[in-house]
Enzyme design. Structure first.
Site, PDB file in Angstrom:
ATOM      1  N   CYS A   1      41.678 -36.957   6.158  1.00  0.00           N
ATOM      2  CA  CYS A   1      42.122 -37.413   7.485  1.00  0.00           C
ATOM      3  C   CYS A   1      41.067 -38.347   8.090  1.00  0.00           C
ATOM      4  O   CYS A   1      39.868 -38.058   8.067  1.00  0.00           O
ATOM      5  CB  CYS A   1      42.377 -36.228   8.413  1.00  0.00           C
TER       6      CYS A   1
ATOM      7  N   CYS B   1      38.457 -37.024  10.863  1.00  0.00           N
ATOM      8  CA  CYS B   1      37.868 -35.693  10.693  1.00  0.00           C
ATOM      9  C   CYS B   1      36.551 -35.750   9.921  1.00  0.00           C
ATOM     10  O   CYS B   1      36.428 -36.488   8.944  1.00  0.00           O
ATOM     11  CB  CYS B   1      38.870 -34.796   9.966  1.00  0.00           C
TER      12      CYS B   1
ATOM     13  N   GLY C   1      38.384 -27.436   5.806  1.00  0.00           N
ATOM     14  CA  GLY C   1      39.278 -27.180   4.677  1.00  0.00           C
ATOM     15  C   GLY C   1      40.743 -27.123   5.046  1.00  0.00           C
ATOM     16  O   GLY C   1      41.112 -27.029   6.214  1.00  0.00           O
ATOM     17  N   GLU C   2      41.586 -27.202   4.013  1.00  0.00           N
ATOM     18  CA  GLU C   2      43.034 -27.129   4.187  1.00  0.00           C
ATOM     19  C   GLU C   2      43.497 -25.779   3.616  1.00  0.00           C
ATOM     20  O   GLU C   2      43.502 -25.588   2.395  1.00  0.00           O
ATOM     21  CB  GLU C   2      43.689 -28.310   3.456  1.00  0.00           C
TER      22      GLU C   2
ATOM     23  N   SER D   1      46.463 -23.339  10.343  1.00  0.00           N
ATOM     24  CA  SER D   1      46.706 -24.754  10.627  1.00  0.00           C
ATOM     25  C   SER D   1      46.731 -25.564   9.343  1.00  0.00           C
ATOM     26  O   SER D   1      45.879 -25.398   8.478  1.00  0.00           O
ATOM     27  CB  SER D   1      45.591 -25.257  11.552  1.00  0.00           C
TER      28      SER D   1
ATOM     29  N   SER E   1      49.263 -29.872  11.963  1.00  0.00           N
ATOM     30  CA  SER E   1      48.492 -30.994  12.511  1.00  0.00           C
ATOM     31  C   SER E   1      49.338 -32.239  12.348  1.00  0.00           C
ATOM     32  O   SER E   1      49.361 -32.839  11.280  1.00  0.00           O
ATOM     33  CB  SER E   1      47.171 -31.133  11.755  1.00  0.00           C
ATOM     34  N   LEU E   2      50.034 -32.595  13.403  1.00  0.00           N
ATOM     35  CA  LEU E   2      50.976 -33.710  13.302  1.00  0.00           C
ATOM     36  C   LEU E   2      50.257 -35.040  13.582  1.00  0.00           C
ATOM     37  O   LEU E   2      50.253 -35.933  12.760  1.00  0.00           O
ATOM     38  CB  LEU E   2      52.154 -33.487  14.261  1.00  0.00           C
ATOM     39  N   HIS E   3      49.681 -35.153  14.739  1.00  0.00           N
ATOM     40  CA  HIS E   3      48.858 -36.303  15.124  1.00  0.00           C
ATOM     41  C   HIS E   3      49.586 -37.650  15.192  1.00  0.00           C
ATOM     42  O   HIS E   3      49.017 -38.611  15.720  1.00  0.00           O
ATOM     43  CB  HIS E   3      47.614 -36.442  14.236  1.00  0.00           C
TER      44      HIS E   3
ATOM     45  N   ASN F   1      37.771 -35.251  19.423  1.00  0.00           N
ATOM     46  CA  ASN F   1      36.319 -35.071  19.431  1.00  0.00           C
ATOM     47  C   ASN F   1      35.708 -36.264  18.735  1.00  0.00           C
ATOM     48  O   ASN F   1      36.107 -36.598  17.618  1.00  0.00           O
ATOM     49  CB  ASN F   1      35.944 -33.815  18.636  1.00  0.00           C
TER      50      ASN F   1
ATOM     51  N   CYS G   1      35.228 -29.737  13.634  1.00  0.00           N
ATOM     52  CA  CYS G   1      35.221 -29.466  12.186  1.00  0.00           C
ATOM     53  C   CYS G   1      34.190 -30.253  11.394  1.00  0.00           C
ATOM     54  O   CYS G   1      34.210 -31.473  11.381  1.00  0.00           O
ATOM     55  CB  CYS G   1      36.556 -29.877  11.582  1.00  0.00           C
TER      56      CYS G   1
HETATM   57  N1  SAH Z   1      43.259 -28.711   7.338  1.00  0.00           N
HETATM   58  C1  SAH Z   1      43.870 -28.007   8.400  1.00  0.00           C
HETATM   59  C2  SAH Z   1      42.925 -27.176   9.246  1.00  0.00           C
HETATM   60  C3  SAH Z   1      41.579 -27.741   9.627  1.00  0.00           C
HETATM   61  S1  SAH Z   1      41.372 -28.865  10.940  1.00  0.00           S
HETATM   62  C4  SAH Z   1      44.658 -28.964   9.269  1.00  0.00           C
HETATM   63  O1  SAH Z   1      44.649 -30.136   9.005  1.00  0.00           O
HETATM   64  O2  SAH Z   1      45.344 -28.509  10.168  1.00  0.00           O
HETATM   65  C5  SAH Z   1      41.796 -28.120  12.442  1.00  0.00           C
HETATM   66  C6  SAH Z   1      42.361 -29.125  13.430  1.00  0.00           C
HETATM   67  O3  SAH Z   1      41.359 -30.004  13.970  1.00  0.00           O
HETATM   68  C7  SAH Z   1      43.405 -30.024  12.799  1.00  0.00           C
HETATM   69  O4  SAH Z   1      44.475 -30.145  13.688  1.00  0.00           O
HETATM   70  C8  SAH Z   1      42.649 -31.313  12.657  1.00  0.00           C
HETATM   71  O5  SAH Z   1      43.517 -32.393  12.493  1.00  0.00           O
HETATM   72  C9  SAH Z   1      41.833 -31.319  13.924  1.00  0.00           C
HETATM   73  N2  SAH Z   1      40.716 -32.272  13.950  1.00  0.00           N
HETATM   74  C10 SAH Z   1      39.948 -32.718  12.933  1.00  0.00           C
HETATM   75  N3  SAH Z   1      39.038 -33.603  13.372  1.00  0.00           N
HETATM   76  C11 SAH Z   1      39.213 -33.712  14.701  1.00  0.00           C
HETATM   77  C12 SAH Z   1      38.586 -34.481  15.726  1.00  0.00           C
HETATM   78  N4  SAH Z   1      37.586 -35.317  15.455  1.00  0.00           N
HETATM   79  N5  SAH Z   1      39.027 -34.322  16.989  1.00  0.00           N
HETATM   80  C13 SAH Z   1      40.046 -33.481  17.272  1.00  0.00           C
HETATM   81  N6  SAH Z   1      40.681 -32.736  16.358  1.00  0.00           N
HETATM   82  C14 SAH Z   1      40.278 -32.862  15.083  1.00  0.00           C
END
Ligand code: SAH
Length: 345
Positions: free
Chosen positions: A114, A117, A157-158, A189, A212-214, A288, A331
């Site tokens: 991602c 992240c 991690g996923e 998640s 985690s849609l985003h 973040n 994360c």
């Molecule tokens: N891999 C899983 C769980 C880990 S991340 C997932 O993708 O859901 C947990 C959450 O934090 C996810 O929604 C991820 O997209 C989000 N995340 C990662 N980096 C971020 C950042 N810089 N700011 C806000 N959320 C973030």
């Protein structure tokens, strides 16, 4: 040697039977493991000879705290643990009115890539063992003195990329002779590994699935999240629909607000449509900031306008409160910092 902390009491009992040991010892041993002992020697109500014998059959590992930051703003605690092989993972303990929530990692690193992240920057190193995820919960509780009532699998991690170990972790942490944390107090998640949704639904665990849609459209989502490429948002929505139909559990969409990227009116309207189509709840997260990433959090103005569109469309929306702003609580940030300080990257 077998890793006994990843075994359920029934499995320990079956093993013990094969070794010619009384079955009731299994429950006793499982309870000790749940108290965080680091060796069979510490299991003081077991006969000395049995402790020695078990020590020859099974290994007990225990993580070591190598980093701990406590937020001055809200008491959020971030731990960095060293695992038995020298790898490190992060865990965050957050305090809310309704209790303490622990955010656990499920892998060392991540291969999902991602774009916003920090966890994924060095790729995936390895999956965590079930007991290593359990240890994050157990030792966070022991070290902080805060009783943990809720768990979110939202660290590094996923989880669905480490499916079997994560399910086993859930069974361990939920066990009445263990930490006994209810599934309804656990959220998992995922970035949308839809191939696992039906398996998870079939287990009917009653946990909360967070997706985690985003981004609600393929163009934006595939840019931000490589996991979307070859799968697509339509397929993700179908998988969510089936999950909801089978489990009756409302899914939560995580949506990190990124300035000028996924926070326009177009995104808000399409997100509302997507959420309504699967009865999902939307949880907006102010992005973040991650040092290595070029993205910025949405402005207050964008956030407000975005929320208004969702609310006007009748979507159930919340904004995640920012905790631990002063302790690298996003994360993978603490792990990256340590690797940098040690000159590993
Ligand atoms: N891999 C899983 C769980 C880990 S991340 C997932 O993708 O859901 C947990 C959450 O934090 C996810 O929604 C991820 O997209 C989000 N995340 C990662 N980096 C971020 C950042 N810089 N700011 C806000 N959320 C973030």
């Amino acid at each position: 040697m077998k890793n006994i902390k990843s075994m359920l009491p029934e499995e320990i009992a079956a093993d013990f039977q094969e070794l010619g040991l009384p079955k009731y010892r299994a429950k006793q041993v499982f309870r000790w493991l749940g108290r965080g002992v680091g060796s069979f020697e510490e299991m003081s109500d077991l006969p000395k000879e049995l402790r020695r014998r078990l020590g020859e059959e099974y290994a007990i590992y225990k993580p070591k705290v190598i980093g701990k930051q406590v937020s001055k703003l809200d008491g959020t605690i971030k731990y960095l643990w060293e695992l038995y092989d020298g790898n490190a993972v992060e865990t965050v303990v957050m305090s809310y009115k309704h209790g303490n929530t622990v955010c656990v990692s499920s892998q060392v690193g991540c291969r999902q890539g991602c774009a916003f992240c920090a966890s994924t920057i060095g790729g995936l190193v390895r999956c965590l063992e079930p007991c290593e995820i359990l240890d994050e919960v157990m030792f966070s509780q022991l070290d902080s003195g805060k009783p943990i009532s809720n768990i979110v699998l939202m660290g590094i991690g996923e989880p669905l990329d480490n499916y079997d170990n994560v399910i086993r972790f859930l069974r361990l942490v939920n066990h009445p002779d263990g930490m006994n944390i209810g599934m309804r107090h656990i959220s998992l998640s995922t970035c949308g590994i839809i191939e696992r949704f039906d398996d998870l639904a079939a287990l009917d665990l009653q946990l909360t699935l967070s997706v985690s849609l985003h981004a609600p459209d393929d163009e934006t989502r595939s840019k931000l999240m490589p996991a979307n490429r070859g799968r697509g948002v339509d397929a993700l929505m179908n998988a969510c629909r089936r999950y909801y139909d089978v489990t009756g559990r409302r899914i939560s969409f995580e949506y990190a607000m990124i300035n000028g990227v996924n926070d326009t009116e177009f995104h808000a309207h399409l997100l509302a449509k997507r959420a309504k189509s699967v009865s999902a709840h939307v949880n907006l997260i102010p992005l973040n900031h991650v040092e290595e990433r070029r993205f910025c959090p949405s402005t207050q103005g964008h956030m407000k306008a975005f929320i208004k569109i969702l609310e006007d469309e009748g979507v159930n929306v919340t904004v995640r409160r920012k905790l631990g702003g002063d302790v690298d609580a996003s994360c993978g940030q603490l792990r990256r910092k340590m690797q940098k300080a040690e000159g590993k990257i």
